[in-house]
Scaffold this motif. Structure first.
Motif, PDB file in Angstrom:
ATOM      1  N   HIS A   1       0.822  -1.215   0.000  1.00 53.13           N
ATOM      2  CA  HIS A   1       0.000   0.000   0.000  1.00 53.13           C
ATOM      3  C   HIS A   1       0.857   1.266   0.000  1.00 53.13           C
ATOM      4  N   ALA A   2       2.080   1.172   0.456  1.00 45.12           N
ATOM      5  CA  ALA A   2       2.925   2.361   0.521  1.00 45.12           C
ATOM      6  C   ALA A   2       3.567   2.698  -0.811  1.00 45.12           C
ATOM      7  N   CYS A   3       3.534   1.772  -1.793  1.00 43.66           N
ATOM      8  CA  CYS A   3       4.279   2.048  -3.023  1.00 43.66           C
ATOM      9  C   CYS A   3       3.531   1.747  -4.308  1.00 43.66           C
ATOM     10  N   ALA A   4       2.652   0.745  -4.351  1.00 44.02           N
ATOM     11  CA  ALA A   4       2.120   0.340  -5.654  1.00 44.02           C
ATOM     12  C   ALA A   4       0.629   0.048  -5.704  1.00 44.02           C
ATOM     13  N   LEU A   5      -0.023  -0.186  -4.604  1.00 46.22           N
ATOM     14  CA  LEU A   5      -1.429  -0.578  -4.655  1.00 46.22           C
ATOM     15  C   LEU A   5      -2.324   0.627  -4.917  1.00 46.22           C
TER      16      LEU A   5
END
Length: 617
Positions: free
Chosen positions: A565-569
């Protein structure tokens, strides 16, 4: 005081389509099937290509819920009925089974026992089964479930119940359902309400009549009415593209193989017979026509009756709609209509001779800006409990040949990777091994069929790369284009068998937000190059690293690698595959893993370091 409850037309497919339960202003409703829609008020939605693939006659949008004039009365929209039927009063705690006859237009349900008439609230829990049925919990049975059958028979009042709250406990243990019948006093708390309890399935959905009830032996699960497993819509979407000169189903390699087949001459002999159309459909859908064709051709030559009968193939559950769209985007001269307007663009780096701009120009292929797109989204049905459960059609009576749909308009950016660079990257053994692990996890996933409809016959490295690139680009564009991430969507074109290697990031909202122009503006020369560079720099580091970057399997079904969730979702409405099959390492590189854009990241860091060194005193 009268109140107005509205569901926008675009929401009648997703998220509040047929079978969905939703809350609004403290009340809870469920959308009925399309058989209850007002026949005269619904609006036709044109999408012949999608209708052919789904095997339906066409699509209709739900009647709009409001006129242009705010002082005019609302027109009737898609029908919704109150669910759950069991309500309770927050003041006297009495429970009431609400019926259609109790409804008063423009008024919420009110407690008949209290003098002040407070609004009744819906019960939080409902029951579902994997056959797609939804119903109220038998609260009388629950309150008496700790008693034996003889004691239950002694209580004849089935609707005198109370929903109590205890001050001596917390959580679900503090809630209980008690029988208010005289001399009974049976009760049970809700501590272990979730799960299966041997209850019988209702055999229907709330909008179905009693004569539509079927015997259902599936185990019943009790869940919250807003739980994620309560409703999995089956939605299909297609872009409104003009017809290309080459038919969409044409495949030169297949045509050559067919002409060289031993039975080609015999097939030509029966081309004018009624069987020809059946064969054409079977071959197009790859439904095993070879054996039937051979049997019938031998019967033609020998005069013996055929042992197999050709049957028209049923439409696939997850049809591939990408081939025609890819051909339209890759046409030498982009086709154009009123609802499909494309124009060529570039990165604007033709004069650049330094890194990282040269590497960026080398990695990106074609760029198209879509000033206007039209997308049709159709709802074919839904499942409950799990996505691979029994699909309930949008018309539960199975009498109608059309599906509910909405049309939305937007703008977008289409770009491809450089074909030669991509081919060299895919041939790397480290990339092949990395994706092989994801492929093994995909084979074990219960959503394998749905995901394979997007990836093709076999998960290829280019799909994971392009899918992750689309996510990273959407996250970056949300900072620069003025759109939120939930307003942007992706379409991945990554089937190796169709020689696809591109992505489309676009907006398609049900209102004016989809055509504000900010996305196309970010796709203009120089702006897009800056966006891509900042995207790769941001993707090279995640706040959850090194845990995220070194993860061997995370997310749903362990189908992701370096993606969180912090980079790609992204929001689920933005992603075609439910935030699965993502790996940031394939884009920017990682430990012993070559990333497609890794040279750009390395060059950008080197350039930044050189600039800082020159600026140092």
């Amino acid at each position: 005081m009268s109140r107005t409850l509205r569901v926008r037309q675009s929401q009648t497919v997703l998220p509040f389509g047929v079978g969905a339960v939703f809350d609004i202003q403290g009340e809870s409703f469920v959308a009925t099937d399309i058989g209850d829609w007002p026949q005269r008020a619904k609006q036709r939605v044109e999408s012949p290509r999608l209708a052919t693939r789904l095997g339906v006659t066409g699509f209709y949008a739900a009647p709009p819920t409001a006129n242009d004039r705010y002082d005019a009365p609302d027109t009737p929209g898609a029908p919704y009925i109150r669910f759950p039927a069991w309500l309770f009063c927050g003041a006297c705690r009495r429970m009431k089974r609400w019926r259609i006859a109790d409804e008063k237009p423009g008024q919420p349900p009110r407690c008949p026992s209290c003098s002040t008439g407070p609004t009744l609230a819906p019960m939080r829990f409902v029951q579902i089964c994997s056959a797609g049925h939804l119903g109220d919990i038998d609260w009388w049975f629950w309150a008496h479930s700790r008693r034996d059958a003889t004691e239950r028979r002694e209580c004849g009042e089935r609707e005198k119940l109370r929903f109590l709250v205890s001050e001596r406990a917390s959580g679900l243990e503090a809630l209980s359902v008690a029988c208010a019948a005289k001399g009974c006093g049976a009760s049970r708390d809700l501590l272990d309400i979730l799960g299966t309890h041997g209850m019988r399935c209702s055999g229907r959905n709330p909008w179905q009549r009693a004569n539509e009830t079927v015997e259902c032996l599936k185990p019943v699960q009790i869940a919250q009415r807003t739980a994620g497993n309560l409703y999995y819509p089956v939605v299909h979407s297609a872009l409104d593209i003009p017809e290309t000169e080459t038919p969409a189903h044409h495949d030169e390699k297949t045509a050559i193989r067919v002409r060289e087949h031993d039975l080609w001459v015999s097939l030509c002999k029966v081309a004018a017979t009624p069987r020809a159309e059946v064969f054409r459909e079977m071959i197009k859908d790859d439904t095993g026509a070879d054996d039937v064709l051979l049997d019938l051709l031998l019967a033609e030559e020998t005069g013996q009756p055929a042992t197999q009968t050709p049957q028209a193939a049923a439409p696939p559950a997850h049809p591939d709609l990408s081939r025609e769209e890819w051909e339209a985007f890759m046409a030498p001269v982009p086709p154009a209509t009123r609802d499909f307007a494309l124009r060529e663009s570039t990165l604007g780096l033709a004069q650049e001779t330094e890194e990282p701009w040269v590497g960026l120009r080398r990695g990106i292929g074609r760029i198209l800006l879509a000033d206007r797109l039209r997308e049709v989204r159709a709802l074919s049905g839904f499942t409950r409990v799990s996505p691979d459960a029994t699909v309930v059609p949008a018309d539960t009576a199975r009498r109608l040949k059309w599906l509910p749909a909405v049309e939305v308009f937007g703008e977008g950016i289409f770009l491809t990777l450089d074909k030669d660079t991509l081919g060299n990257w895919e041939a790397d053994d480290r990339v092949i091994r990395r994706v092989a692990g994801m492929r093994a996890d995909l084979d074990r996933a219960f959503q394998k069929d749905r995901l394979q409809a997007l990836t093709g016959a076999e998960l290829a490295p280019r799909f994971v790369l392009l899918h992750t690139l689309a996510h990273l680009l959407i996250r970056q564009l949300s900072f620069e284009s003025g759109y939120t991430t939930a307003s942007l969507r992706e379409r991945i074109y990554a089937r190796p068998e169709q020689d696809q290697y591109g992505i489309l990031v676009y907006t398609a909202a049900g209102d004016a937000e989809g055509t504000l122009g900010g996305l196309v503006r970010q796709g203009e020369p120089a702006r897009l190059a800056e966006t891509l560079l900042r995207m790769t720099e941001a993707a090279a580091w995640c706040s959850a690293d090194p845990l995220c970057a070194e993860h061997a399997g995370q997310g749903f079904g362990n189908l992701n690698r370096a993606a969180c969730h912090a980079c790609a979702l992204l929001p689920e409405t933005s992603c075609e595959s439910g935030n699965t099959l993502l790996d940031r390492a394939l884009v920017v590189g990682g430990e012993q893993m070559p990333g497609y854009f890794e040279p750009i990241v390395t060059a950008a860091r080197a350039a930044a370091a050189a600039t800082l060194e020159q600026a140092a005193p």
